[in-house]
Design a protein around this motif. Structure first.
Motif, PDB file in Angstrom:
ATOM      1  N   THR A 231       0.824  -1.053  -0.018  1.00 19.97           N
ATOM      2  CA  THR A 231       0.057   0.070  -0.063  1.00 19.97           C
ATOM      3  C   THR A 231       1.036   1.193  -0.032  1.00 19.97           C
ATOM      4  O   THR A 231       1.835   1.301   0.926  1.00 19.97           O
ATOM      5  CB  THR A 231      -0.700   0.078   1.452  1.00 19.97           C
ATOM      6  OG1 THR A 231      -1.618  -1.170   1.380  1.00 19.97           O
ATOM      7  CG2 THR A 231      -1.796   1.261   1.111  1.00 19.97           C
ATOM      8  N   LYS A 232       0.497   2.175  -0.846  1.00 19.29           N
ATOM      9  CA  LYS A 232       1.372   3.489  -0.958  1.00 19.29           C
ATOM     10  C   LYS A 232       0.666   4.377   0.315  1.00 19.29           C
ATOM     11  O   LYS A 232      -0.499   4.628   0.431  1.00 19.29           O
ATOM     12  CB  LYS A 232       1.053   4.113  -2.251  1.00 19.29           C
ATOM     13  CG  LYS A 232       1.881   5.539  -2.253  1.00 19.29           C
ATOM     14  CD  LYS A 232       1.705   5.929  -3.730  1.00 19.29           C
ATOM     15  CE  LYS A 232       2.256   7.287  -3.819  1.00 19.29           C
ATOM     16  NZ  LYS A 232       2.008   7.975  -5.091  1.00 19.29           N
ATOM     17  N   GLU A 258      -6.402  15.208  13.542  1.00 19.03           N
ATOM     18  CA  GLU A 258      -6.483  13.874  12.821  1.00 19.03           C
ATOM     19  C   GLU A 258      -6.015  13.850  11.317  1.00 19.03           C
ATOM     20  O   GLU A 258      -5.760  15.125  10.699  1.00 19.03           O
ATOM     21  CB  GLU A 258      -7.949  13.638  12.351  1.00 19.03           C
ATOM     22  CG  GLU A 258      -8.905  13.142  13.856  1.00 19.03           C
ATOM     23  CD  GLU A 258     -10.273  12.860  13.722  1.00 19.03           C
ATOM     24  OE1 GLU A 258     -10.620  11.818  14.067  1.00 19.03           O
ATOM     25  OE2 GLU A 258     -10.860  13.490  12.671  1.00 19.03           O
ATOM     26  N   TYR A 259      -5.439  13.012  10.863  1.00 17.85           N
ATOM     27  CA  TYR A 259      -4.742  12.694   9.635  1.00 17.85           C
ATOM     28  C   TYR A 259      -5.241  11.782   8.767  1.00 17.85           C
ATOM     29  O   TYR A 259      -5.837  10.766   9.244  1.00 17.85           O
ATOM     30  CB  TYR A 259      -3.151  12.676   9.766  1.00 17.85           C
ATOM     31  CG  TYR A 259      -2.377  13.481  10.434  1.00 17.85           C
ATOM     32  CD1 TYR A 259      -1.516  14.471   9.452  1.00 17.85           C
ATOM     33  CD2 TYR A 259      -2.696  13.993  11.472  1.00 17.85           C
ATOM     34  CE1 TYR A 259      -0.840  15.465   9.775  1.00 17.85           C
ATOM     35  CE2 TYR A 259      -1.758  15.092  12.446  1.00 17.85           C
ATOM     36  CZ  TYR A 259      -1.050  15.875  11.183  1.00 17.85           C
ATOM     37  OH  TYR A 259      -0.345  17.113  11.582  1.00 17.85           O
ATOM     38  N   VAL A 260      -5.297  11.923   7.611  1.00 18.48           N
ATOM     39  CA  VAL A 260      -6.102  11.147   6.618  1.00 18.48           C
ATOM     40  C   VAL A 260      -5.105  10.429   5.595  1.00 18.48           C
ATOM     41  O   VAL A 260      -4.052  11.039   5.260  1.00 18.48           O
ATOM     42  CB  VAL A 260      -7.298  11.793   5.762  1.00 18.48           C
ATOM     43  CG1 VAL A 260      -8.366  12.243   6.706  1.00 18.48           C
ATOM     44  CG2 VAL A 260      -6.721  12.939   4.912  1.00 18.48           C
ATOM     45  N   LEU A 261      -5.303   9.202   5.260  1.00 18.28           N
ATOM     46  CA  LEU A 261      -4.457   8.549   4.109  1.00 18.28           C
ATOM     47  C   LEU A 261      -5.539   8.584   2.932  1.00 18.28           C
ATOM     48  O   LEU A 261      -6.674   8.137   2.904  1.00 18.28           O
ATOM     49  CB  LEU A 261      -4.306   7.073   4.363  1.00 18.28           C
ATOM     50  CG  LEU A 261      -3.773   6.343   3.225  1.00 18.28           C
ATOM     51  CD1 LEU A 261      -2.357   6.750   2.926  1.00 18.28           C
ATOM     52  CD2 LEU A 261      -3.728   4.660   3.761  1.00 18.28           C
ATOM     53  N   THR A 262      -5.080   9.261   1.753  1.00 15.17           N
ATOM     54  CA  THR A 262      -6.042   9.303   0.754  1.00 15.17           C
ATOM     55  C   THR A 262      -5.818   7.919  -0.252  1.00 15.17           C
ATOM     56  O   THR A 262      -5.039   7.098  -0.003  1.00 15.17           O
ATOM     57  CB  THR A 262      -5.593  10.416  -0.405  1.00 15.17           C
ATOM     58  OG1 THR A 262      -4.225  10.326  -0.883  1.00 15.17           O
ATOM     59  CG2 THR A 262      -5.526  11.799   0.424  1.00 15.17           C
ATOM     60  N   THR A 263      -7.098   7.868  -1.175  1.00 15.63           N
ATOM     61  CA  THR A 263      -6.982   6.889  -2.021  1.00 15.63           C
ATOM     62  C   THR A 263      -5.790   6.926  -3.081  1.00 15.63           C
ATOM     63  O   THR A 263      -5.308   5.791  -3.459  1.00 15.63           O
ATOM     64  CB  THR A 263      -8.122   6.668  -2.841  1.00 15.63           C
ATOM     65  OG1 THR A 263      -8.359   8.065  -3.499  1.00 15.63           O
ATOM     66  CG2 THR A 263      -9.439   6.414  -1.902  1.00 15.63           C
ATOM     67  N   ASP A 264      -5.097   8.113  -3.312  1.00 14.19           N
ATOM     68  CA  ASP A 264      -3.903   7.971  -4.254  1.00 14.19           C
ATOM     69  C   ASP A 264      -2.574   7.742  -3.212  1.00 14.19           C
ATOM     70  O   ASP A 264      -1.545   8.042  -3.835  1.00 14.19           O
ATOM     71  CB  ASP A 264      -3.852   9.266  -4.998  1.00 14.19           C
ATOM     72  CG  ASP A 264      -4.021  10.529  -4.261  1.00 14.19           C
ATOM     73  OD1 ASP A 264      -4.384  10.665  -3.114  1.00 14.19           O
ATOM     74  OD2 ASP A 264      -3.623  11.555  -5.106  1.00 14.19           O
ATOM     75  N   GLY A 265      -2.815   7.572  -2.056  1.00 15.96           N
ATOM     76  CA  GLY A 265      -1.665   7.035  -1.016  1.00 15.96           C
ATOM     77  C   GLY A 265      -0.800   8.124  -0.357  1.00 15.96           C
ATOM     78  O   GLY A 265       0.229   7.901  -0.178  1.00 15.96           O
ATOM     79  N   TYR A 266      -1.648   9.230  -0.197  1.00 16.90           N
ATOM     80  CA  TYR A 266      -0.668  10.351   0.618  1.00 16.90           C
ATOM     81  C   TYR A 266      -1.487  10.534   1.868  1.00 16.90           C
ATOM     82  O   TYR A 266      -2.637  10.644   2.087  1.00 16.90           O
ATOM     83  CB  TYR A 266      -0.714  11.756  -0.295  1.00 16.90           C
ATOM     84  CG  TYR A 266      -0.118  11.471  -1.711  1.00 16.90           C
ATOM     85  CD1 TYR A 266       1.193  11.164  -1.701  1.00 16.90           C
ATOM     86  CD2 TYR A 266      -0.782  11.505  -2.598  1.00 16.90           C
ATOM     87  CE1 TYR A 266       1.926  10.659  -2.681  1.00 16.90           C
ATOM     88  CE2 TYR A 266      -0.209  11.465  -4.030  1.00 16.90           C
ATOM     89  CZ  TYR A 266       1.135  10.832  -4.013  1.00 16.90           C
ATOM     90  OH  TYR A 266       1.764  10.698  -5.199  1.00 16.90           O
ATOM     91  N   VAL A 286     -10.952  10.133   0.901  1.00 23.35           N
ATOM     92  CA  VAL A 286     -10.305   9.621   2.205  1.00 23.35           C
ATOM     93  C   VAL A 286     -10.456   8.059   2.209  1.00 23.35           C
ATOM     94  O   VAL A 286     -11.698   7.550   2.041  1.00 23.35           O
ATOM     95  CB  VAL A 286     -10.845  10.398   3.301  1.00 23.35           C
ATOM     96  CG1 VAL A 286     -10.295   9.781   4.676  1.00 23.35           C
ATOM     97  CG2 VAL A 286     -10.577  11.811   3.169  1.00 23.35           C
ATOM     98  N   ALA A 287      -9.162   7.496   2.332  1.00 25.16           N
ATOM     99  CA  ALA A 287      -9.172   5.970   2.453  1.00 25.16           C
ATOM    100  C   ALA A 287      -9.391   5.551   3.869  1.00 25.16           C
ATOM    101  O   ALA A 287      -9.808   4.452   4.520  1.00 25.16           O
ATOM    102  CB  ALA A 287      -8.022   5.293   1.873  1.00 25.16           C
ATOM    103  N   LYS A 288      -8.607   6.398   4.548  1.00 24.44           N
ATOM    104  CA  LYS A 288      -8.637   5.993   6.130  1.00 24.44           C
ATOM    105  C   LYS A 288      -8.116   7.279   7.113  1.00 24.44           C
ATOM    106  O   LYS A 288      -7.404   8.392   6.413  1.00 24.44           O
ATOM    107  CB  LYS A 288      -7.648   4.771   6.568  1.00 24.44           C
ATOM    108  CG  LYS A 288      -7.591   4.230   7.689  1.00 24.44           C
ATOM    109  CD  LYS A 288      -6.806   2.755   7.471  1.00 24.44           C
ATOM    110  CE  LYS A 288      -7.164   2.084   8.893  1.00 24.44           C
ATOM    111  NZ  LYS A 288      -6.233   0.973   9.024  1.00 24.44           N
ATOM    112  N   GLY A 390      12.647  13.897  -7.867  1.00 24.35           N
ATOM    113  CA  GLY A 390      11.912  13.202  -8.844  1.00 24.35           C
ATOM    114  C   GLY A 390      10.560  13.230  -8.715  1.00 24.35           C
ATOM    115  O   GLY A 390      10.132  14.170  -8.165  1.00 24.35           O
ATOM    116  N   GLU A 391       9.853  11.901  -8.730  1.00 21.49           N
ATOM    117  CA  GLU A 391       8.393  11.822  -8.973  1.00 21.49           C
ATOM    118  C   GLU A 391       7.881  12.129  -7.271  1.00 21.49           C
ATOM    119  O   GLU A 391       6.877  12.145  -7.087  1.00 21.49           O
ATOM    120  CB  GLU A 391       8.124  10.453  -9.290  1.00 21.49           C
ATOM    121  CG  GLU A 391       8.308  10.523 -10.793  1.00 21.49           C
ATOM    122  CD  GLU A 391       7.839   8.861 -11.318  1.00 21.49           C
ATOM    123  OE1 GLU A 391       7.500   8.056 -10.358  1.00 21.49           O
ATOM    124  OE2 GLU A 391       8.090   8.704 -12.446  1.00 21.49           O
ATOM    125  N   SER A 392       8.724  12.098  -6.372  1.00 21.87           N
ATOM    126  CA  SER A 392       8.147  12.302  -5.084  1.00 21.87           C
ATOM    127  C   SER A 392       7.808  14.000  -4.721  1.00 21.87           C
ATOM    128  O   SER A 392       7.211  14.162  -4.017  1.00 21.87           O
ATOM    129  CB  SER A 392       9.325  12.031  -3.912  1.00 21.87           C
ATOM    130  OG  SER A 392      10.501  12.859  -3.967  1.00 21.87           O
TER     131      SER A 392
END
Length: 922
Positions: A231-232, A258-266, A286-288, A390-392
């Protein structure tokens, strides 16, 4: 017959024109010769003390208009206290160490490289010579402003005894347990290669990168969060300093958020998620959701070098912008350092004193192709680092923002962790129950502030400041003259060792630290061998020098400078972060109290449009130019008449207006002196006329108010009150009303002597209230004044302000002022229509009880007419006015013009009136 010779016309030796440009220097030289400052001290021996402690300007360059404003304001305050009977002390001082002087020497030598070829002792010698030259130049320039001070024995921070006392103050701070040496990020000027204190930092606009970078969590951290390894999940940091990413060792989160993990992994703060989506930084949903505490002590990976970046919790993290995940490099930031201490984060410092990457980046593999970056300036590396990420990198842009700059070189600063000396503001001085910060805050509460806003400003700065970094890596300053044991790194703080060093400084100056070897400098009974020790090579922050002047000047016995704590410190409003604060901390550290009872701040000088002065704009007003065109009295009057609590406007137009105000003031004094030239004794109040008692009452209440305003340092309102009084009641009314009495009555007539007495009382009181401001003119007045004013005074400095005794007005003054105004309006019409040329052509008919109860001649003089009559007029009424319900009718006088006094009171043409007849034939 020509009756002019029978009139008692005013006469005085006090000139109409001051000719200030030519005459001021002569009088100031005479003051110097007479040692006026010593005379002032002797005159007030045993009186209540007033101490104004001078904040030292740099002994560097000629004085500018800001210097003039500051010193004149101090001089006015000192003299105001002196003329009010207090024993005053004013020891002027100069700041002689520090970067500005070192830079000037560097320039003369031809640049930094040429300077670096010289020994430290030689550089210090050149700096000392430069400072000494400008102490003499500025002293002479200050004298031309009419400033009286102990010019024979000023304090100069490079004097040997002074340097010894600066060092002794440092030792006292160390003795209190407040001096610490540690590696900590501080403001660093790479251009000047030295640490800077808060007070040496200025903010200017700078263009910077704005980048959002993803730091992927390591597998173990994902597992702890219940996420699959594939999982990203990457916290996103936002920074404006890509060059600090090689030194990253942590990511800080707000513990309450509170912090969220997005569906695109951030991973970002929940409160900022929608904004970040709108800005295109992250996408998806929001994934989590997690509490911040779930991330504590997990590791992300620095995308630049693969090194671990620990996730920590910090109160400093805000969620009003960015991502809520703060890039943390303890070597490059105050907050980063503090949170790093708590979590024991590694302090990585790969930047050298010149602002370039050093070999640390190769040794610790902080950047790919690290060799290419060694010796490269950090600000020139941003673009390449962004590319290497780079991509980061999720988003890159540039923006303008306010950024800290060096106050001298105006180059952008960096935070850089180096080993420095600090005064710990949150430690308790030995034997005290409160921390140094709290002692300082308590002392602020006891201090008088003018304006009151200064209190909040200083409180806020003291409450929020970090530890004070007092060490500098320069040549010209008082050395932090400690010995360090080579083997252990321990610093010797033995009292006898320190006292011995201070004694050497007192005899030979702090240059001895550089010219003498350790064996010569070391106290013989120290128990150490010279070869076991090394010298600390840092010097003290120049704010330490000036911040310890309360000790070196007021508490030492080297100067007759007044009392500690001082009654007042007076400087520009920028000194809340400078001298007021450094003095407060050092005095609170050593003596546990503020060095001042009051703090007065003034604004800065600007042009008439409110713009800052600069040579490029051509709007600079130099004191020297003002003196050549107008004289120092005009500059002094400008200071007193300006509202110093804000910025002070000055221009040719403003100076011309001030010069005109001075002319009016001078001429008012002149006519009063001329009117009392033959007066030898004062008439008691009870024997004075209505008008005399009225003007004395007005003067007494006005000058009492002005005296109160001046005593509260409210010079602008005091001057406004004074000018209104002089223009209206004094010149516009009383001096005009009493001309007939003073010129035409018999020399010894009681009416004349009474008006002269009133004028003498006013002249003396007005003279003494204005003396602190226009001292030159006041002294010139005394020189030309009759004995009734000066008594046996040799000069103005022999005199003391005395209040006018209260007197009751024998008529309704408010009513009569309205009547005079109503009459004036009618007179303007009559003159415009060319019906009359002079008010003496008129008589007034009225049934006004208030007017008719006045002495009849005083009533006539109040309106400057030839009669006040109760009967109905037989003549034609040519004007009228009302006061309340009373009517005043104006008619032309029916009698003839007296050829001597010009009143229309003669019975036949070309004959004298009864009064003039009796005077001539007496």
């Amino acid at each position: 017959m020509d009756y002019k010779d029978t009139l008692l016309l005013p006469t005085t030796t006090f000139a109409m024109r001051g000719n200030l440009i030519n005459n001021e220097p002569k009088r100031y030289a005479a003051w110097d010769e007479k040692k006026v400052y010593h005379k002032m001290k002797a005159k007030r021996a045993g009186a209540e003390h007033f101490t104004l402690h001078d904040g030292p300007p740099y002994a560097n360059g000629h004085i500018h208009i800001g210097h003039a404003l500051n010193k004149i304001l101090k001089d006015i305050i000192i003299k105001n206290n002196y003329f009010n009977g207090k024993s005053v002390r004013f020891t002027p001082g100069w700041d002689c160490h520090g970067l500005p002087i070192e830079q000037q020497v560097e320039k003369k030598l031809g640049g930094k490289k040429k300077k670096e070829q010289l020994e430290t002792a030689q550089i210090r010698k050149l700096c000392r010579e430069h400072a000494a030259k400008f102490v003499d130049i500025q002293r002479d320039e200050f004298k031309t402003l009419g400033i009286i001070a102990d010019w024979e024995k000023p304090y100069v921070t490079m004097d040997y005894k002074f340097e010894a006392n600066i060092f002794r103050t440092l030792c006292s701070v160390a003795k209190k347990g407040l001096l610490i040496e540690r590696s900590k990020p501080v403001f660093w000027s790479w251009a000047e290669r030295t640490a800077l204190a808060e007070a040496e930092v200025e903010y200017e606009d700078k263009e910077d990168y704005s980048i959002f970078v993803a730091f992927e969590l390591d597998d173990a951290s994902k597992e702890k969060l219940g996420l699959a390894k594939e999982t990203k999940a990457a916290p996103v940091i936002w920074t404006t300093t890509p060059w600090t990413i090689p030194a990253n060792t942590g990511i800080s989160l707000n513990p309450e958020e509170e912090y969220v993990l997005t569906t695109d992994g951030y991973i970002v703060a929940k409160k900022l998620f929608n904004t970040l989506v709108d800005d295109g930084i992250v996408s998806g949903t929001v994934a989590k959701t997690f509490d911040a505490t779930a991330f504590e002590n997990l590791n992300a990976l620095n995308p630049l070098n693969g090194r671990p970046s620990r996730m920590v919790l910090g109160e400093h993290v805000l969620v009003d912008n960015g991502t809520g995940c703060v890039h943390t490099a303890p070597g490059h930031g105050e907050d980063d350092y503090r949170v790093g201490l708590k979590y024991d984060l590694e302090v990585v410092m790969p930047v050298d004193e010149t602002g370039c990457y050093d070999t640390t980046i190769v040794r610790d593999a902080l950047i790919p192709n690290a060799e290419d970056f060694v010796g490269r300036h950090i600000f020139k590396s941003n673009e390449d680092i962004v590319e290497l990420l780079g991509e980061s990198v999720l988003h890159v842009s540039k923006f303008m923002h306010s950024y800290p700059h060096c106050w001298r070189s105006h180059t952008p600063l960096i935070y850089r962790a180096t080993k420095q000396w600090f005064i710990a503001v949150d430690e308790k001085p030995k034997g005290q129950d409160e921390t140094l910060r709290n002692i300082a805050l308590d002392e602020i509460e006891k201090t008088l502030f003018v304006p009151q806003t200064g209190k909040n400003r200083l409180t806020s700065m003291v409450a929020n400041r970090p530890d004070w970094c007092i060490s500098r890596q320069r040549d010209w300053g008082v050395p932090i003259a400690f010995f360090r044991v080579k083997e252990t790194g321990e610093v010797l703080l033995d009292e006898k060792v320190l006292n011995f060093t201070a004694m050497i400084f007192e005899m030979q100056g702090s240059d001895a630290w550089y010219s003498m070897d350790i064996a010569q400098l070391l106290y013989p009974g120290s128990g150490y061998k010279a070869e076991e020790l090394e010298k600390v090579t840092d010097i003290l922050d120049v704010w330490f020098d000036s911040g310890s002047t309360w000790n070196s000047v007021l508490k030492s016995r080297n100067y007759d400078a007044g009392d500690y704590p001082a009654d007042l410190y007076v400087e520009g409003s920028d000194q809340h972060r400078g001298w007021f604060q450094s003095s407060l901390f050092l005095s609170s550290a050593v003596e546990h109290k503020a060095p001042y009872k009051g703090v007065l701040t003034h604004g800065f000088t600007v042009d008439e449009k409110g713009e800052k002065m600069s040579k490029s704009k051509g709007n600079v007003i130099a004191p020297e130019k003002v003196l050549k065109e107008y004289g120092s009295e005009i500059l002094r009057l400008w200071v007193a008449s300006s509202d110093y609590q804000g910025d002070l406007k000055i221009s040719q137009g403003i100076l011309k207006q001030t010069s005109e105000n001075y002319r009016k003031l001078r001429n008012t004094f002149r006519i009063m002196l001329a009117n009392i030239n033959d007066l030898e004794s004062l008439t008691p109040y009870a024997e004075m006329g209505d008008l005399d008692q009225w003007i004395l009452h007005v003067t007494q209440t006005t000058l009492d108010e002005v005296h109160k305003q001046f005593s509260e340092y409210n010079f602008v309102n005091g001057m406004s009150t004074l000018n209104n009084f002089i223009v209206n009641e004094l010149s516009g009314m009383y001096i005009d009303m009493t001309k007939d009495n003073l010129y035409c009555n018999a020399k010894e007539s009681q009416r004349r002597r009474a008006s002269q007495s009133a004028m003498a009382i006013i002249t003396k009181t007005l003279l003494l209230i204005m003396a602190p401001i226009i001292t030159y003119t006041a002294d010139e007045i005394v020189e030309n004044a009759p004995a009734i004013i000066k008594g046996d005074a040799e000069d103005i400095f022999d005199m003391t302000y005395e209040k006018i005794e209260p007197v009751t007005v024998p008529f309704d003054a408010e009513y009569m002022v309205k009547a005079r105004e109503g009459f004036g309006a009618e007179v303007d019409k009559l003159k415009k229509e060319k019906i009359i040329k002079n008010t003496l052509e008129l008589v007034i008919y009225t049934e006004s009880k208030t007017t008719l109860e006045m002495d009849r001649v005083d009533a006539e003089d109040w309106f400057v007419v030839s009669g006040i009559l109760e009967d109905k007029p037989e003549e034609e009424i040519i004007g009228s006015f009302k006061v309340d319900e009373d009517t005043f009718s104006i008619a032309k006088a029916s009698k003839y013009k007296c050829p001597r006094c010009w009143k229309y009171q003669a019975e036949t043409e070309d004959c004298l009136c009864t009064r003039c007849e009796s005077v001539i034939n007496a």
